[in-house]
Design a protein around this motif. Structure first.
Motif, PDB file in Angstrom:
ATOM      1  N   ALA A   1      32.649  78.699  14.840  1.00  0.00           N
ATOM      2  CA  ALA A   1      31.660  78.329  13.406  1.00  0.00           C
ATOM      3  C   ALA A   1      31.440  79.196  12.571  1.00  0.00           C
ATOM      4  CB  ALA A   1      30.290  77.536  14.234  1.00  0.00           C
ATOM      5  N   LEU A   2      31.868  78.941  11.284  1.00  0.00           N
ATOM      6  CA  LEU A   2      32.005  79.749  10.117  1.00  0.00           C
ATOM      7  C   LEU A   2      30.602  79.293   8.879  1.00  0.00           C
ATOM      8  CD1 LEU A   2      35.813  79.913   9.697  1.00  0.00           C
ATOM      9  CD2 LEU A   2      34.449  81.501  10.933  1.00  0.00           C
ATOM     10  N   SER A   3      30.352  80.341   8.525  1.00  0.00           N
ATOM     11  CA  SER A   3      29.308  80.144   7.253  1.00  0.00           C
ATOM     12  C   SER A   3      28.869  81.584   6.716  1.00  0.00           C
ATOM     13  CB  SER A   3      28.055  79.425   7.858  1.00  0.00           C
ATOM     14  OG  SER A   3      27.035  79.544   6.480  1.00  0.00           O
ATOM     15  N   ALA A   4      28.950  81.608   5.429  1.00  0.00           N
ATOM     16  CA  ALA A   4      28.485  82.479   4.470  1.00  0.00           C
ATOM     17  C   ALA A   4      27.092  82.621   4.145  1.00  0.00           C
ATOM     18  CB  ALA A   4      29.614  82.881   3.564  1.00  0.00           C
ATOM     19  N   THR A   5      26.493  81.360   4.501  1.00  0.00           N
ATOM     20  CA  THR A   5      25.298  81.040   4.057  1.00  0.00           C
ATOM     21  C   THR A   5      24.204  80.773   5.071  1.00  0.00           C
ATOM     22  OG1 THR A   5      25.928  79.213   3.098  1.00  0.00           O
ATOM     23  CG2 THR A   5      25.936  81.077   1.500  1.00  0.00           C
ATOM     24  N   LEU A   6      24.156  81.322   5.982  1.00  0.00           N
ATOM     25  CA  LEU A   6      23.199  80.984   6.950  1.00  0.00           C
ATOM     26  C   LEU A   6      22.272  81.926   7.480  1.00  0.00           C
ATOM     27  CD1 LEU A   6      23.174  78.790   9.366  1.00  0.00           C
ATOM     28  CD2 LEU A   6      24.458  80.252  10.745  1.00  0.00           C
TER      29      LEU A   6
ATOM     30  N   HIS B   1      28.722  89.522   9.673  1.00  0.00           N
ATOM     31  CA  HIS B   1      29.565  90.446   8.668  1.00  0.00           C
ATOM     32  C   HIS B   1      29.097  90.361   7.518  1.00  0.00           C
ATOM     33  CE1 HIS B   1      33.141  92.825   7.538  1.00  0.00           C
ATOM     34  NE2 HIS B   1      33.123  92.071   6.390  1.00  0.00           N
ATOM     35  N   ARG B   2      28.282  91.431   6.920  1.00  0.00           N
ATOM     36  CA  ARG B   2      27.556  91.176   5.948  1.00  0.00           C
ATOM     37  C   ARG B   2      28.430  91.984   4.386  1.00  0.00           C
ATOM     38  NH1 ARG B   2      22.550  89.967   7.154  1.00  0.00           N
ATOM     39  NH2 ARG B   2      21.814  90.206   9.119  1.00  0.00           N
ATOM     40  N   THR B   3      29.559  92.410   4.747  1.00  0.00           N
ATOM     41  CA  THR B   3      30.351  92.943   3.630  1.00  0.00           C
ATOM     42  C   THR B   3      31.030  92.004   2.735  1.00  0.00           C
ATOM     43  OG1 THR B   3      30.244  95.031   4.805  1.00  0.00           O
ATOM     44  CG2 THR B   3      31.760  94.785   2.792  1.00  0.00           C
ATOM     45  N   ARG B   4      31.027  91.809   1.464  1.00  0.00           N
ATOM     46  CA  ARG B   4      31.905  91.224   0.682  1.00  0.00           C
ATOM     47  C   ARG B   4      33.220  92.071   0.270  1.00  0.00           C
ATOM     48  NH1 ARG B   4      31.486  86.674  -2.700  1.00  0.00           N
ATOM     49  NH2 ARG B   4      32.937  87.972  -4.144  1.00  0.00           N
ATOM     50  N   TRP B   5      34.393  91.387   0.357  1.00  0.00           N
ATOM     51  CA  TRP B   5      35.586  92.214  -0.373  1.00  0.00           C
ATOM     52  C   TRP B   5      35.175  93.034  -1.736  1.00  0.00           C
ATOM     53  CZ3 TRP B   5      40.071  94.184   1.088  1.00  0.00           C
ATOM     54  CH2 TRP B   5      40.861  94.645   0.097  1.00  0.00           C
ATOM     55  N   SER B   6      34.666  92.083  -2.609  1.00  0.00           N
ATOM     56  CA  SER B   6      34.280  92.550  -4.230  1.00  0.00           C
ATOM     57  C   SER B   6      33.046  92.150  -4.242  1.00  0.00           C
ATOM     58  CB  SER B   6      35.229  91.692  -4.958  1.00  0.00           C
ATOM     59  OG  SER B   6      34.984  90.299  -4.933  1.00  0.00           O
ATOM     60  N   ASP B   7      32.461  93.316  -5.054  1.00  0.00           N
ATOM     61  CA  ASP B   7      31.102  93.332  -5.284  1.00  0.00           C
ATOM     62  C   ASP B   7      30.872  92.258  -6.596  1.00  0.00           C
ATOM     63  OD1 ASP B   7      29.767  95.276  -3.456  1.00  0.00           O
ATOM     64  OD2 ASP B   7      31.093  96.792  -4.758  1.00  0.00           O
ATOM     65  N   LEU B   8      29.671  91.696  -6.821  1.00  0.00           N
ATOM     66  CA  LEU B   8      29.311  90.964  -7.785  1.00  0.00           C
ATOM     67  C   LEU B   8      28.529  91.583  -8.908  1.00  0.00           C
ATOM     68  CD1 LEU B   8      28.491  87.562  -5.772  1.00  0.00           C
ATOM     69  CD2 LEU B   8      30.758  88.222  -6.951  1.00  0.00           C
ATOM     70  N   ILE B   9      28.805  91.721 -10.094  1.00  0.00           N
ATOM     71  CA  ILE B   9      28.034  91.848 -11.258  1.00  0.00           C
ATOM     72  C   ILE B   9      27.631  90.779 -12.012  1.00  0.00           C
ATOM     73  CG2 ILE B   9      27.798  93.440 -13.402  1.00  0.00           C
ATOM     74  CD1 ILE B   9      28.385  94.913 -10.656  1.00  0.00           C
ATOM     75  N   LYS B  10      26.072  90.485 -12.147  1.00  0.00           N
ATOM     76  CA  LYS B  10      25.713  89.517 -12.851  1.00  0.00           C
ATOM     77  C   LYS B  10      25.416  89.654 -14.352  1.00  0.00           C
ATOM     78  CE  LYS B  10      24.394  88.699  -8.323  1.00  0.00           C
ATOM     79  NZ  LYS B  10      24.428  89.733  -7.264  1.00  0.00           N
ATOM     80  N   TYR B  11      25.419  88.911 -15.117  1.00  0.00           N
ATOM     81  CA  TYR B  11      25.268  88.785 -16.386  1.00  0.00           C
ATOM     82  C   TYR B  11      24.584  87.719 -17.025  1.00  0.00           C
ATOM     83  CZ  TYR B  11      28.939  92.408 -16.217  1.00  0.00           C
ATOM     84  OH  TYR B  11      29.876  93.349 -16.177  1.00  0.00           O
ATOM     85  N   MET B  12      23.928  87.583 -18.127  1.00  0.00           N
ATOM     86  CA  MET B  12      23.405  86.463 -18.757  1.00  0.00           C
ATOM     87  C   MET B  12      23.943  86.361 -20.268  1.00  0.00           C
ATOM     88  SD  MET B  12      19.211  86.161 -18.576  1.00  0.00           S
ATOM     89  CE  MET B  12      18.547  86.028 -16.711  1.00  0.00           C
TER      90      MET B  12
ATOM     91  N   TYR C   1      23.920  78.181  -5.224  1.00  0.00           N
ATOM     92  CA  TYR C   1      24.028  79.326  -6.015  1.00  0.00           C
ATOM     93  C   TYR C   1      25.255  80.267  -5.238  1.00  0.00           C
ATOM     94  CZ  TYR C   1      23.390  84.238  -7.313  1.00  0.00           C
ATOM     95  OH  TYR C   1      23.514  85.472  -7.763  1.00  0.00           O
ATOM     96  N   ARG C   2      24.590  80.482  -4.066  1.00  0.00           N
ATOM     97  CA  ARG C   2      25.418  81.438  -3.161  1.00  0.00           C
ATOM     98  C   ARG C   2      26.893  80.920  -2.787  1.00  0.00           C
ATOM     99  NH1 ARG C   2      20.254  82.319  -1.982  1.00  0.00           N
ATOM    100  NH2 ARG C   2      19.768  84.584  -1.614  1.00  0.00           N
ATOM    101  N   GLN C   3      26.992  79.410  -2.804  1.00  0.00           N
ATOM    102  CA  GLN C   3      28.330  78.953  -2.611  1.00  0.00           C
ATOM    103  C   GLN C   3      29.284  79.030  -3.713  1.00  0.00           C
ATOM    104  OE1 GLN C   3      29.859  77.805  -0.019  1.00  0.00           O
ATOM    105  NE2 GLN C   3      28.085  77.738   1.562  1.00  0.00           N
ATOM    106  N   MET C   4      28.320  78.864  -4.798  1.00  0.00           N
ATOM    107  CA  MET C   4      29.280  79.034  -6.329  1.00  0.00           C
ATOM    108  C   MET C   4      29.657  80.248  -6.687  1.00  0.00           C
ATOM    109  SD  MET C   4      27.252  75.940  -8.110  1.00  0.00           S
ATOM    110  CE  MET C   4      27.380  74.333  -7.779  1.00  0.00           C
ATOM    111  N   ALA C   5      28.622  81.142  -6.372  1.00  0.00           N
ATOM    112  CA  ALA C   5      28.946  82.589  -6.919  1.00  0.00           C
ATOM    113  C   ALA C   5      29.822  83.141  -5.865  1.00  0.00           C
ATOM    114  CB  ALA C   5      27.561  83.468  -6.708  1.00  0.00           C
ATOM    115  N   GLY C   6      29.904  82.617  -4.516  1.00  0.00           N
ATOM    116  CA  GLY C   6      31.193  83.305  -3.878  1.00  0.00           C
ATOM    117  C   GLY C   6      32.550  83.193  -4.230  1.00  0.00           C
ATOM    118  N   ARG C   7      32.718  82.135  -5.176  1.00  0.00           N
ATOM    119  CA  ARG C   7      33.995  81.863  -5.755  1.00  0.00           C
ATOM    120  C   ARG C   7      34.547  83.131  -6.646  1.00  0.00           C
ATOM    121  NH1 ARG C   7      36.330  78.414  -2.893  1.00  0.00           N
ATOM    122  NH2 ARG C   7      34.498  79.450  -1.576  1.00  0.00           N
TER     123      ARG C   7
END
Length: 621
Positions: A80-85, A111-122, A475-481
């Motif tokens: 069973a897989l999930s990134a947002t549990l 596993h708490r590590t993403r391959w690529s870090d996320l930078i946020k902007y407005m 938000y987490r599902q979409m940002a994960g793209r």
């Protein structure tokens, strides 16, 4: 296929190679149908492994009860897989209790590590120059960096850091530099000196991701200590330094737009400048999310019309004869099409196949060619799909949709722009996904259809406009793209037209904890009777179905389990009174009368029970 006919597909309206595949790709509702169908008894016993992707959908009000029943009924090993549990330990313990009936153990892997870090902007446009083309614009993009600490308050000692609020190396360095500018007691200053990168990493030849994560944790621990020791003034000053540029940008945009910068009109007005800025900042390819289908199409068509108008004005100013150019291009296209048709005819003659190909692609009537100047397209020379391959995909699309070749969405595709939502033709969505994955499409405007289940990673995710349905899970599902594995070390997340308070809330909200659904309804009871009464292996059926009554996913599971059993007993009595089931001494309970119809109409529950009652009363005679 490389390995032969291995894969099968089953959805509510489509099925292919169901009985003879080795790997079946399906949806929860269809898998539940197979598990509870007596006709599929032999087939389901052959299932060796199940992969439940996006298992957090168990918390959905739409079909979460289906997910829950599947996890209680499946008898084979599974993952069973999930990134947002939000409560993985509790979820794992529940699965473990269920699997004990099958003498299996459930292992929890986090596993708490993403391959690529996320930078946020407005995106805060203030001085937008007049645009004359898509390519070649030199102005500075209007993106304001958002530090994760912008969203944190002074009560860290009470609230703590959200477990999935990660800091990129850039976030960490900016935070540390800001902390050094704050006047703090000597003991705090000594701890900050020990955190200096030259000291913290002094024994390393190079800094790996795991080392950067240790530095991130040390900074978070120090900031937590500040909150625990009552340094609220220092934390407020720190956050003020990190958000200085952001706060001024928000204030200026709100002032210039008189507070209208969070509406649909604002999105449409600044969507084209946003795309130009994404291009200039090298943030493409991008997936732009808006949860309103109409707005998605409006944004794309408005940008298409703007690009076409700019192209026409520019070419006329340059003295280009548009009619002559169109005729020349049409002539070349016809020559290419005749050559392609000749090759296809020769191939079909050799294979002895006079009909259409397996995908239903067939020649379409000639229509005016749509010519695109690269200056007004996201696709540059050398980036477009080969003409022959593109024409094949377009012929296939036009054959299946009956659209004209000059359809708005097709013209947008030829400029590197696509749309994706539930109501679009499947053939068009297939083409959008194919072009995006092969880097022949740079911008896709989508609803939540691309948030999960579709392999379309991008360099940037844009949240374009607010919606009541935009919650922390979405938000987490979409940002994960954002952030393509193997391509991007950094993924970008851009917020447009969303109030800052909601942006900060989305960034800091904890992951959603799953909770179960009441497992029993009269329809479920009827399906259980139908399965147990018709299968040959009664003990296997009993072992599978008993979990539906024993292990509901609730904290007070003993109480809910007792209620589920009482509800099952009530449902059996109700079904007997409605003459939907009958008891036979030799065969136990069996579905009777309109019960089979109620089983068939299971997706309409509880309306299926009302329908069969009206049917029995003769209302439809």
């Amino acid at each position: 296929a490389r390995y032969g006919a291995v894969f099968g597909v089953m959805t509510l309206d489509y099925s292919r190679r169901l009985k003879d595949c080795e790997v079946l790709i399906t949806i929860p509702e269809c898998l539940e149908t197979l598990l509870l169908s007596p006709q599929s008894e032999v087939w389901t016993r052959c299932i060796k492994y199940v992969v439940f992707d996006e298992v957090h959908c168990l918390g959905s009000t739409k079909n979460g009860d289906v997910w829950e029943r599947l996890l209680m009924m499946v008898k084979c090993p599974f993952i069973a897989l999930s990134a947002t549990l939000g409560n993985p330990q509790e979820f794992s313990e529940w699965l473990g209790r269920i699997q004990k009936t099958h003498d299996r153990k459930v292992n929890l892997i986090i596993h708490r590590t993403r391959w690529s870090d996320l930078i946020k902007y407005m995106y805060l446009p203030r001085n937008v120059p007049k645009l004359t083309a898509l390519q070649g614009q030199k102005h500075i993009p209007s993106f304001e960096y958002v530090h994760p600490c912008s969203a944190l308050g002074t009560e860290l000692a009470r609230t703590g850091f959200p477990p999935d609020l990660s800091f990129s190396p850039k976030d960490c360095m900016l935070l540390y530099d800001a902390m050094l500018t704050i006047k703090v007691p000597n003991d705090v200053q000594k701890r900050l000196d020990a955190l200096h990168p030259l000291t913290f990493f002094k024994n390393l030849l190079y800094i790996k991701k795991v080392d950067a994560q240790k530095f991130e944790k040390a900074l978070k621990d120090e900031l937590y200590t500040w909150s625990a020791s009552g340094m609220k003034k220092e934390i407020l000053e720190l956050v003020g330094r990190l958000t200085k540029g952001l706060d001024s940008g928000i204030s200026e945009v709100e002032k210039n737009t008189k507070g209208m910068c969070y509406g649909t009109d604002y999105l449409k007005e600044f969507f084209m400048p946003l795309m130009v800025d994404l291009l200039n900042a090298d943030f493409l390819p991008a997936v732009v999310f808006n949860l309103d289908r109409e707005i998605c199409e409006d944004l794309v068509t408005a940008m298409l019309f703007t690009l076409e108008a700019m192209e026409e004005q520019t070419l006329e100013a340059e003295g280009v004869n548009l009619k002559k150019k169109s005729k020349d291009m049409a002539k070349l296209a016809k020559q290419a099409k005749r050559k392609r048709d000749k090759e296809e005819k020769k191939k079909k003659d050799e294979e002895g196949d006079p009909g259409e190909d397996e995908d239903g692609a067939a020649p379409v009537e000639d229509e005016p060619l749509y010519h695109v100047d690269p200056r007004f397209s996201f696709i540059q020379d050398g980036q477009a799909m080969e003409t022959g391959e593109l024409e094949w995909w377009l012929d296939r699309l036009l054959y299946k949709t009956k659209w004209p070749r000059t359809h708005l969405l097709i013209r947008a595709l030829q400029r590197g722009i696509g749309v994706h939502h539930d109501e679009l033709e499947r053939a068009y969505k297939d083409l959008v996904e194919t072009l995006f994955r092969t880097k022949h499409l740079k911008v896709v405007v989508a609803t939540s259809t691309l948030a999960l289940g579709v392999n379309m990673p991008a360099r940037t995710t844009v949240f374009c406009g607010d919606s009541p349905n935009l919650d922390p899970l979405q938000y987490r599902q979409m940002a994960g793209r954002a952030g393509r594995r193997g391509y991007d070390n950094i993924g970008n997340v851009v917020f447009v037209g969303i109030p800052p308070k909601k942006v900060f809330r989305l960034m800091t909200s904890s992951l959603v904890s799953l909770h179960g659904h009441f497992p029993m309804t009269p329809t479920v009871a009827l399906r259980m009777v139908n399965h147990y009464g018709k299968v040959a292996a009664k003990e296997n059926s009993k072992k599978m179905l008993i979990n539906l009554l024993k292990e509901p996913f609730f904290k007070n599971r003993e109480v809910i389990s007792e209620q589920a059993k009482l509800h099952f007993r009530y449902s059996i009595q109700y079904l007997l009174e409605q003459d939907l089931i009958k008891y036979h001494a030799e065969k136990d309970f069996q579905v009777h009368g309109a019960g089979a119809l109620a089983v068939h109409l299971r997706f309409a529950q509880p309306g299926n029970m009302v329908f069969v009652r009206l049917w029995d009363e003769g209302v439809f005679d």
